[in-house]
Write an enzyme that holds these catalytic residues in place. Structure first.
Site, short mmCIF file in Angstrom:
data_model
loop_
_atom_site.label_atom_id
_atom_site.label_comp_id
_atom_site.label_asym_id
_atom_site.label_seq_id
_atom_site.Cartn_x
_atom_site.Cartn_y
_atom_site.Cartn_z
N GLY A 131 4.90 1.67 -11.01
CA GLY A 131 4.09 2.88 -11.00
C GLY A 131 4.04 3.60 -12.34
O GLY A 131 3.61 4.75 -12.42
N GLY A 173 1.40 -2.63 -6.27
CA GLY A 173 1.32 -1.32 -5.63
C GLY A 173 -0.02 -0.66 -5.94
O GLY A 173 -1.03 -0.91 -5.28
N GLY A 174 -0.04 0.16 -6.99
CA GLY A 174 -1.23 0.96 -7.32
C GLY A 174 -2.53 0.19 -7.34
O GLY A 174 -3.55 0.65 -6.80
N TRP A 216 0.82 -1.22 0.00
CA TRP A 216 0.00 0.00 0.00
C TRP A 216 0.85 1.27 0.00
O TRP A 216 0.32 2.37 -0.10
CB TRP A 216 -0.94 0.01 1.22
N LYS A 217 2.16 1.10 0.20
CA LYS A 217 3.08 2.25 0.23
C LYS A 217 2.56 3.29 1.24
O LYS A 217 1.98 2.92 2.25
CB LYS A 217 3.27 2.82 -1.17
N GLU A 230 11.27 -6.81 -9.47
CA GLU A 230 10.54 -5.58 -9.81
C GLU A 230 11.43 -4.68 -10.65
O GLU A 230 12.22 -3.89 -10.10
CB GLU A 230 10.16 -4.84 -8.53
N HIS A 272 12.88 -2.58 -1.19
CA HIS A 272 12.08 -2.07 -2.30
C HIS A 272 12.87 -0.98 -3.03
O HIS A 272 13.60 -0.21 -2.40
CB HIS A 272 10.76 -1.51 -1.76
N GLU A 286 12.06 1.82 -4.08
CA GLU A 286 11.84 3.18 -3.55
C GLU A 286 12.69 3.42 -2.30
O GLU A 286 13.14 4.54 -2.05
CB GLU A 286 10.34 3.39 -3.25
N SER A 314 3.53 -2.46 -12.10
CA SER A 314 2.32 -2.21 -12.89
C SER A 314 1.47 -3.46 -13.13
O SER A 314 0.89 -3.63 -14.20
CB SER A 314 2.68 -1.52 -14.21
P1 PGA Z 1 3.02 -0.73 -8.89
O1 PGA Z 1 4.06 -0.91 -7.68
O2 PGA Z 1 2.16 -1.95 -8.90
O3 PGA Z 1 2.25 0.52 -8.54
O4 PGA Z 1 3.82 -0.60 -10.12
C1 PGA Z 1 4.66 -2.15 -7.42
C2 PGA Z 1 5.59 -2.05 -6.26
O5 PGA Z 1 6.23 -0.99 -6.11
O6 PGA Z 1 5.74 -2.98 -5.47
#
Ligand code: PGA
Length: 257
Positions: free
Chosen positions: A173, A234-235, A10-11, A167, A95, A97, A213
């Site tokens: 994203g 994520g999203g 969920w970030k 990833e 991750h 990020e 994605s």
């Molecule tokens: P995303 O993110 O599905 O929004 O691309 C995936 C993730 O960062 O784990």
């Protein structure tokens, strides 16, 4: 057979109230899914609320990060034992990020992986190349470095508790997922690294998720691939409808796989 795992990352989204709503909806709509392990990774501030919602269900709690020390003067950090105590089974480690915005390195990632295992938490170790690295033909170098360094201190007995998430950074994203062929190629490569280190039998049992994605429309083709054992989402995981659809579609494919 490897049981696929789909984790919602969920970030930095959702207040506690929103997290309760979302997890309740997911619980209601996915209560009968058994062939996929479903994991929710809300922010730290909602872990206990989501834990209460999913208690005694088929849904499992995970966190998005942790420190490697057991306790101490590390302002703003969270220790592995705290996550365990609050009810987490999984924790996302390394991750992209975190690597890009918070200076995490293969060395800190490795410490975290070991610290998680010591606390009986299963790390979801994230690996993957940036766009420039892919364009320069460096994908396999970067991925092998992430995998080998991240698993440096992980022995044969522990590796089955680790999930690897491939990833590609350019797919996170951006709405531009790796094609199933591109992802499968790297997943197979990762399994090869694991096989060299731990032997074929063990490597055949380690789960490797794809992330970047993933949405309800592309999950089926991704999860059909031989070495893709689920997704880190994520999203599409922070909207009830899309996460529910995505897991259901994956579940249908896994029945045939
Ligand atoms: P995303 O993110 O599905 O929004 O691309 C995936 C993730 O960062 O784990």
């Amino acid at each position: 057979m490897r049981r696929p795992i789909i984790a919602g990352n969920w970030k930095m989204n959702k207040t506690s109230e929103e997290a309760i709503l979302l997890s309740n909806g997911i619980k209601r709509d996915l209560f009968d899914i058994q062939n996929i392990e479903i994991v929710l990774c809300p922010p730290f501030t909602s872990l206990s609320d989501v834990r209460d919602v999913i208690l005694d269900t088929n849904i499992i709690l995970g966190a998005q990060n942790m420190h490697w020390q057991a306790e101490g003067a590390f302002t703003g950090e969270i220790a592995p034992g705290m996550l365990k105590h609050i009810g987490c089974k999984y924790v996302i480690i390394g991750h992209s990020e975190r690597r890009i915005y918070f200076g995490e390195t293969n060395e800190t990632v490795e410490k975290k992986v070991r610290a998680a295992l010591k606390e009986n938490l299963s790390p979801i170790l994230c690996v993957g190349e940036k766009l420039k690295e892919r364009e320069n033909g460096k994908t396999f170098d970067v991925v092998s470095e992430h995998v080998e360094k991240g698993l440096l201190g992980v022995g044969e007995k522990e590796i089955l508790d680790v999930v690897i998430a491939y990833e590609p950074v350019w797919a996170i994203g951006t709405g531009k997922n790796a094609t199933p062929d591109q992802a499968q190629e790297v997943h197979k490569f990762i399994r090869g690294i694991l096989s060299d280190k731990y032997g074929k039998e063990i490597s055949d049992n380690v789960r490797i998720q794809y992330g970047g994605s993933v949405n309800p429309d592309n999950i089926a083709d991704l999860i059909k691939e031989k070495d893709i054992d689920g997704a880190l989402v994520g999203g599409a995981s922070i909207k009830e409808g899309s996460f529910v659809d995505l897991v259901k579609r994956a579940s249908d494919i896994v029945k045939e796989k």
